[in-house]
Scaffold this motif. Sequence first.
Motif, mmCIF file in Angstrom:
data_model
loop_
_atom_site.group_PDB
_atom_site.id
_atom_site.type_symbol
_atom_site.label_atom_id
_atom_site.label_comp_id
_atom_site.label_asym_id
_atom_site.label_seq_id
_atom_site.Cartn_x
_atom_site.Cartn_y
_atom_site.Cartn_z
ATOM 1 N N GLU A 147 11.563 -49.088 113.435
ATOM 2 C CA GLU A 147 11.924 -50.156 114.360
ATOM 3 C C GLU A 147 10.661 -50.834 114.894
ATOM 4 O O GLU A 147 10.556 -52.063 114.919
ATOM 5 N N ALA A 148 9.699 -50.012 115.293
ATOM 6 C CA ALA A 148 8.463 -50.536 115.874
ATOM 7 C C ALA A 148 7.737 -51.441 114.874
ATOM 8 O O ALA A 148 7.354 -52.568 115.201
ATOM 9 N N VAL A 149 7.575 -50.948 113.648
ATOM 10 C CA VAL A 149 6.794 -51.706 112.666
ATOM 11 C C VAL A 149 7.503 -52.999 112.286
ATOM 12 O O VAL A 149 6.897 -54.061 112.186
ATOM 13 N N LEU A 150 8.806 -52.894 112.105
ATOM 14 C CA LEU A 150 9.562 -54.048 111.655
ATOM 15 C C LEU A 150 9.556 -55.181 112.681
ATOM 16 O O LEU A 150 9.530 -56.354 112.330
ATOM 17 N N LEU A 151 9.562 -54.832 113.948
ATOM 18 C CA LEU A 151 9.708 -55.851 114.983
ATOM 19 C C LEU A 151 8.376 -56.386 115.519
ATOM 20 O O LEU A 151 8.299 -57.527 115.959
ATOM 21 N N SER A 152 7.334 -55.588 115.479
ATOM 22 C CA SER A 152 6.160 -55.882 116.314
ATOM 23 C C SER A 152 5.095 -56.729 115.647
ATOM 24 O O SER A 152 4.925 -56.722 114.434
ATOM 25 N N ASP A 153 4.316 -57.412 116.501
ATOM 26 C CA ASP A 153 3.044 -57.990 116.077
ATOM 27 C C ASP A 153 1.949 -56.930 116.214
ATOM 28 O O ASP A 153 1.030 -56.865 115.416
ATOM 29 N N ARG A 154 2.068 -56.160 117.290
ATOM 30 C CA ARG A 154 1.042 -55.156 117.575
ATOM 31 C C ARG A 154 1.703 -53.923 118.182
ATOM 32 O O ARG A 154 2.703 -54.037 118.886
ATOM 33 N N ILE A 155 1.108 -52.748 117.880
ATOM 34 C CA ILE A 155 1.708 -51.500 118.352
ATOM 35 C C ILE A 155 0.652 -50.640 119.036
ATOM 36 O O ILE A 155 -0.464 -50.504 118.526
ATOM 37 N N TYR A 156 1.011 -50.088 120.189
ATOM 38 C CA TYR A 156 0.180 -49.069 120.828
ATOM 39 C C TYR A 156 0.848 -47.719 120.637
ATOM 40 O O TYR A 156 2.025 -47.562 120.978
ATOM 41 N N VAL A 157 0.103 -46.763 120.096
ATOM 42 C CA VAL A 157 0.659 -45.413 119.930
ATOM 43 C C VAL A 157 0.169 -44.536 121.076
ATOM 44 O O VAL A 157 -1.030 -44.460 121.340
ATOM 45 N N PHE A 158 1.120 -43.900 121.765
ATOM 46 C CA PHE A 158 0.796 -43.051 122.916
ATOM 47 C C PHE A 158 0.742 -41.583 122.507
ATOM 48 O O PHE A 158 1.516 -41.137 121.660
ATOM 49 N N SER A 159 -0.132 -40.843 123.155
ATOM 50 C CA SER A 159 -0.193 -39.390 122.960
ATOM 51 C C SER A 159 0.888 -38.742 123.826
ATOM 52 O O SER A 159 1.420 -39.392 124.727
ATOM 53 N N PRO A 160 1.205 -37.453 123.583
ATOM 54 C CA PRO A 160 2.081 -36.748 124.529
ATOM 55 C C PRO A 160 1.443 -36.718 125.910
ATOM 56 O O PRO A 160 0.268 -37.018 126.057
ATOM 57 N N ARG A 161 2.219 -36.347 126.937
ATOM 58 C CA ARG A 161 1.768 -36.376 128.315
ATOM 59 C C ARG A 161 0.523 -35.520 128.537
ATOM 60 O O ARG A 161 0.471 -34.416 128.017
ATOM 61 N N PRO A 162 -0.412 -35.959 129.340
ATOM 62 C CA PRO A 162 -0.480 -37.274 129.990
ATOM 63 C C PRO A 162 -0.751 -38.390 128.982
ATOM 64 O O PRO A 162 -1.710 -38.321 128.228
ATOM 65 N N GLY A 163 0.164 -39.398 129.000
ATOM 66 C CA GLY A 163 0.088 -40.424 127.972
ATOM 67 C C GLY A 163 -1.195 -41.239 128.020
ATOM 68 O O GLY A 163 -1.593 -41.720 129.079
ATOM 69 N N HIS A 164 -1.862 -41.327 126.895
ATOM 70 C CA HIS A 164 -2.894 -42.353 126.766
ATOM 71 C C HIS A 164 -2.824 -42.929 125.354
ATOM 72 O O HIS A 164 -2.162 -42.373 124.470
ATOM 73 N N ILE A 165 -3.503 -44.060 125.173
ATOM 74 C CA ILE A 165 -3.340 -44.768 123.902
ATOM 75 C C ILE A 165 -4.255 -44.142 122.863
ATOM 76 O O ILE A 165 -5.472 -44.057 123.050
ATOM 77 N N ILE A 166 -3.655 -43.656 121.760
ATOM 78 C CA ILE A 166 -4.487 -43.043 120.737
ATOM 79 C C ILE A 166 -4.727 -43.989 119.564
ATOM 80 O O ILE A 166 -5.580 -43.741 118.728
ATOM 81 N N ARG A 167 -3.988 -45.083 119.496
ATOM 82 C CA ARG A 167 -4.185 -45.981 118.354
ATOM 83 C C ARG A 167 -3.580 -47.336 118.670
ATOM 84 O O ARG A 167 -2.552 -47.421 119.345
ATOM 85 N N GLU A 168 -4.213 -48.372 118.207
ATOM 86 C CA GLU A 168 -3.662 -49.722 118.329
ATOM 87 C C GLU A 168 -3.617 -50.318 116.929
ATOM 88 O O GLU A 168 -4.603 -50.252 116.197
#
Lengths: 275, 256
Positions: free
Chosen positions: B200-221
Amino acid sequence: MADRATLRRAIGTRANWVLPPLGLILALLLLWQAAVALFEIQPWLLPSPLQILRAGWAARPLLWPHVWQTTQETVLGFLSALVIGLSLGILIDRSPRVRAAIYPLLVFSQTIPIIAIAPLLIIWFGYGILPKIIVVALICFFPIVVNTADGLRATDPEQIALLRTMGATRRDTFLKVQMPGAMPMVFSGIKVGITYSVVGAIIGEWVGAARGIGVFMLRATASFRTDWVFVSIALTAALSLTLFGLVTVVERLTLGWHYAATRQERWEEISEEKR
Amino acid sequence: MDAAPIIAARGVSKAFQVDGRVVQALRDISMYANEREFVTLIGPSGCGKSTMLNLIAGLLEPDEGEIAFRGNARARRLGRISYMPQRDMLLPWRRLLDNILLGPEIMRRDRRAARQRALELLPLFGLEGFEDSYPFELSGGMRQRAALLRTLLCEQEVVLLDEPLGALDALTRRTMRDWLIEIWERFQQTMIFVTHDVDEAVLLSDRIYVFSPRPGHIIRELEIPLPRPRSEAMIIDPAFLGARDAILAELGLDHG
Ligand SMILES: Nc1ncnc2c1ncn2[C@@H]1O[C@H](COP(=O)(O)OP(=O)(O)O)[C@@H](O)[C@H]1O
Ligand SMILES: [Mg+2]
């Protein structure tokens, strides 16, 4: 378009609802009638239902002013309780401090026997209608306050959050989320209150009044007119039931969504269980 | 990137007190969304995605860092960003039409015009003929569509969608996905979308942020280089598969 079958089923469901209690009451009355005749019980001890009916019918012109008086006291008392109960409930919900201050006092007010306050009210406010209105209000405001406060408190915070994202003021969230969501609880409180309200008026009248079902009841007792005592009991019940019925009608009209939704949920639960 | 981003979070952290314990929900999040961009936040359940949306919407304030709206970190965001929460939050005592008109009503916009527009859009959302239904009378899919329509009728430039397809079964979800693509192409608003469904994310998005498990931070854009308009057929496109595998690897879900 309601086809015949659904209509018949709807009437059938209604009938299922109304017929059993009606049948039971009728059976009990018949039993009573038969017992009085069979054991030759004296009318001053226990009159038969038919005797009571006849006595009530004959005393119609006598009864009317009493019934009217009690109805007025009850309705006015109930309306004051409604206004005070809703306002206090809202106030309690608004401020934790008010809640902490008022709540214990409210519970305390309910532990005071009304029969002890009623004479005081007569001393302070005289023999007019006011002390009776106060007694009725005292008796039925408590469930209204508590249910209003609890209903407002039970609001889903996410519903409020949604409105806030739309830029809602506190007034908006109160009027459009909290209040409508609390209405089922408020109505439960009102129904409990109105059930006790007529009895409240009668207690008020016992302590000192010139007119009212309570007065009629006292006079009947004093002159051993047991049939009239029963007539007043029947009138009290009839008045309570009528008021309760009126509230229920208003409730159904305003809370149609609530009843339909809960019924649907029940139905879904049942189908889940069967599976 | 043509202009300044419409939403920009810098170094945002957020913790909650739960039973006297401190739960760090988000740690040092920096992300942005440009005008008319479709940005997705993806991550495991409980990593703070909904919290991030609450922060962007202005329902919460960050403990550290700041969130700028149109370049202004002190701008009021409540009332200026449309938000579709994870649960549909249709008000049970309102009929469908009154539910979807909640936004214009709160914002005190012209009622007649809003109603006109809502009625026009009902068919597109498959809700025609249900104007007078109460929420409990609607199916799960219809409720979601109603919630989405309510969100879009707020007519803000930024739209936050929290797992709008989350509560649906797989089949409905697929139809709704196509339909959501169509909606986005048509409304062209800035979307910040939350999901835990990679396709769903890939099909819809221009850009994606991938979050880590809690505490959430961005591991990939990731940028998704698929052309617009998107379609379901692109799920066999190499760009789609590449992005999908990269995200699955980040989430630790590759090879089961
Ligand atoms: N209002 C709140 N109070 C306390 N804890 C919260 C609150 N909101 C979220 N949390 C906690 O923050 C973490 C992230 O939650 P959430 O943002 O809902 O995650 P996600 O949407 O990614 O599933 C969870 O551990 C959750 O329990
Ligand atoms: Mg969430």
